[in-house]
Design an enzyme around this catalytic site. Structure first.
Site, PDB file in Angstrom:
ATOM      1  N   LYS A 193       0.833  -1.211   0.000  1.00 48.44           N
ATOM      2  CA  LYS A 193       0.000   0.000   0.000  1.00 48.44           C
ATOM      3  C   LYS A 193       0.864   1.256   0.000  1.00 48.44           C
ATOM      4  CE  LYS A 193      -4.016   1.013   1.212  1.00 48.44           C
ATOM      5  NZ  LYS A 193      -5.309   1.376   1.820  1.00 48.44           N
TER       6      LYS A 193
ATOM      7  N   LYS B 218       1.815  11.524   5.286  1.00 53.02           N
ATOM      8  CA  LYS B 218       2.306  10.486   6.204  1.00 53.02           C
ATOM      9  C   LYS B 218       2.756   9.255   5.414  1.00 53.02           C
ATOM     10  CE  LYS B 218      -0.303   7.594   8.013  1.00 53.02           C
ATOM     11  NZ  LYS B 218      -1.562   7.047   8.513  1.00 53.02           N
TER      12      LYS B 218
END
Lengths: 291, 291, 291, 291
Positions: free
Chosen positions: A173, A241
């Site tokens: 991911k 992030k």
């Protein structure tokens, strides 16, 4: 898939849709949610409700979890009445939440030490694909469990991948989101350059859409960047992030990533400018705006 | 389109295919090429051949050019027997070569000063789309000529854009290629990170292909990067040149482009490493290789 | 140094100071300036004034030029009554203006074709060092002329370098200014990070000044960045131009320069924010400012 | 400084030199080292040796520590016979090791909870400045302790700073090292560009050394880069770690740092190329080398 039942923990927007699809398999489905009233709709469709994650584990051969974030995933696993309490040989837990590799590995260790089987299986896709059973499932961990969960994955997703050891689902991911984040920044640069160079931004979108790099993100985010509309589908602070974590992964394995590093600094600038809670496409503002 | 004939200058791989499509309009087509034997196939299909660009201009209402590079485009326009020699009111020239904005503006000025009409119209697409009449045409300059050339553009391309003043066709190509170049570098970073982080590169390609950023370039270049096969479809040195020119355009209009700048430095590194004549996807080598 | 006289063209702030120092050699000095009244002070000190650059050349064995920019340097060389008009074997011209390599090479070619000798000799240092004879002189071109001009360089500068072929003087200045521009940006990042991380910026300056990277620029620009005072000593737009030209030089020779490229984009951002006419240390504003 | 004695923990290369300087104060000095034979030289000069850090604390009003890394610093603080065991009101510990902010804060918390006073005080400077009492001391934590330790700091260093709360000493070192790391990369780019552009690298060093950005690092590292000699004074992998930590700090406080980010990627590339254990100036190899 065994004839025994399936469990499902976490009935948020995604979880409800996924659990409903599980019911199509015609096996018993036992559900749990922190706010128990969220179970009602599922019960009305034939599911049973349990009082704790541990109870769901006891009643199900394979239990799926779809929790909000790493903190909730850890609480559901380790809290009182949690998954780890009743896991045992013969039981299996598939955590489909989006968490970091470390969180997955922590949960995996606790479960396998008690003889259970574990799979991390974060998904790509949001509400609509969840409802339509069109998620992409990035599974990693126990391969026999991946096979046993195949029928369930087939009703929840359009495609499921087995990626190897626990942590690889989270890592995959990150890699995908890093490419996406750099692409979005490159796209923002092109959009802004077009305008300053006297070209029509809409023409640029049309030209891009006819070529080899045409893609859904440009199609979706292009018009909203032009309009200056940045309602959060994926918040910029989360994209940043993920850039940071992907760069940290690159650091660990000594992979140079100058484009991702440059893009990350633009996302940081966008945060400084106050766009952290906007959609990640608001990186456009950090590129385009002048005094 | 007027009933009068059309001209075509430059019968390379692209030009031959484009001129053949013009014949479908059923109007006289007059062709010219530096090596005259290239005209034979067209003549066999019904075209007439001329001895110079100037002669084509005289025999045609609208003449199209498809030349190899800016130097050839300038020679065909300004050399002896060139376009400018016989251009006059009532005549029009559409230069479809890929040249820089300055070259287009130089040719435009000379033609309009003699009363002719001019359009730059670089295309996106290579041999196959040229044969199939599926090019994307980026036209800029005289809008009435854009309209008059509409039927011709329709048989050569799937879509044509009118982008405003001369130079905008070249600028639009630069913006698109810059986005493409940054994307390719971001993709290379992801591919290499995947491998070093213990993920399967083929899985990454599959996951990407199912998501919002799926696109033709990743589909085409991904497998060849993995195989280490970089036969030049678009040479790396040309991609780097386009990055440089796009950055120069950004410099001119004070547009910050940190991602493109970072990507450009990777292309430069790849040139240093000897990959200038490979496909631009060989930027992967500058990202992936270690000692 | 020959007993014959010296010439000096261009009596701006720098030129006046440099010409005054030449008078110390005790040889005849002939001066010229576009606005002739600027010659008065020099004449009062013993120089003679001429009506044109060509006249200065005729009266002097070696003529020095210190012109505002490439355009003026070219006019003084090629305009009516210019240097090239009267240059001939036995005559020599030393252009100390800051110009690009191409301008120097153009002037060099014209002068050497007429049998004269040429040297480009841009300087590093501003008004004060010019007055004190403390300039650093970056000469390139005719080495015999470099030697013949040695006594003159000694009274104008503290150190002179002979760098090889014409153009190398300009290139050396670019390399130095590129390092300076990247350093200033790195310094701005550190200053701004210090503040956001809760450190005292003045402490940072003190710590830096005690270590291995202590340097005059940090000492000078640090306090003014903190005060937000950016009166132009070296305008930001000129620094950005030098970054661009250095990157273009790197492009030409396939030298990757990721840090300079990143810094250049910050200078471009600062230009967009309206700081082009401020001191180049105003790059701090593009790094530090938030919404 | 009180009349009571001082303690010193850790007699490596740095610690021995620093403890020797403490003896000049004429107060009792009690030392400890993991390998006790390292104490002999100090004992011969008048110090006493103790069997554990806890014993040193008991015998001294202020104890200084100079340990190899965060792991050792934590062991000396928390291990059996460690500092925390005997710390109490009236006792003080000054940790001069180079550790991260978190390690300092952990030790600080334990000490202050038992009523002791704590100061982190990492130093800048290596063996020679330690011997000469010329270190730069970056202290943070208890200000009264900073004042009480003043005489000791005066014999060990040329300058000491009080930077506020614990962690700021570590943060200041990071900021300084980040600027240094970016500067070194910019310098490497300039050195390599000079060579490829046909300039003499030694001339560049000489020119730099005469200008506003002249500094000790360029003077020291320039000649060794040219010679290709990268014996580790400060290992590249540590410099890269500091770049990473500084970028992480910037991430935390939303400070964009595009130049540091670009430089960090070059250090990572240098690690990939196998230069991690060379001097950090070996970043030059990642910039300069071609195929």
């Amino acid at each position: 898939m065994a004839t025994e039942g399936l469990g499902f923990l976490g009935l948020g927007i995604m979880g409800v849709a996924m659990a409903k699809n599980l019911l199509k398999l015609g096996v018993p489905v036992c559900v749990w949610n922190r706010s128990p009233e969220k179970c009602d709709a599922l019960v009305a469709m034939g599911a049973t409700a349990a009082k704790s994650p541990a109870e769901v584990i006891l009643k199900s051969k394979i239990t799926f979890g779809m929790l909000a974030d790493p903190a909730v995933a850890l609480t559901v696993a380790f809290g009182p009445g949690g998954v780890v309490e009743s896991i045992m040989p013969g039981k299996a837990y598939v955590d489909m939440s989006t968490v970091d590799a470390e969180t997955s590995m922590t949960i995996s260790k606790a479960i396998t030490e008690k003889g259970g089987r574990f799979l991390e299986a974060p998904v790509s896709g949001s509400k609509k694909p969840a409802e339509d059973g069109q998620l992409v499932i990035l599974a990693a961990g126990d391969e026999s469990l991946f096979n046993d969960a195949g029928a369930a994955f087939d009703v929840m997703g359009k495609k499921s991948f087995f990626l190897g050891e626990v942590g690889n689902g989270a890592r995959m991911k990150l890699v995908v989101n890093m490419i996406m984040g750099s692409m979005m920044t490159a796209f923002a640069e092109g959009l802004s350059l077009a305008e300053k160079a006297g070209l029509s931004q809409n023409d640029l979108l049309d030209v891009l859409d006819l070529g080899a790099i045409a893609n859904g993100m440009f199609k979706l985010k292009g018009p909203s960047c032009i309009k200056g509309s940045f309602a959060p589908a994926f918040p910029l602070k989360h994209q940043q992030k993920d850039m940071r974590l992907a760069l940290a992964l690159g650091d660990e394995v000594a992979q140079t990533m100058p484009v991702a590093a440059a893009a990350n600094e633009v996302y940081k600038k966008a945060r400084t400018l106050g766009f952290g809670d906007n959609d990640f496409s608001a990186v456009y503002k950090a590129i385009a705006d002048s005094s």
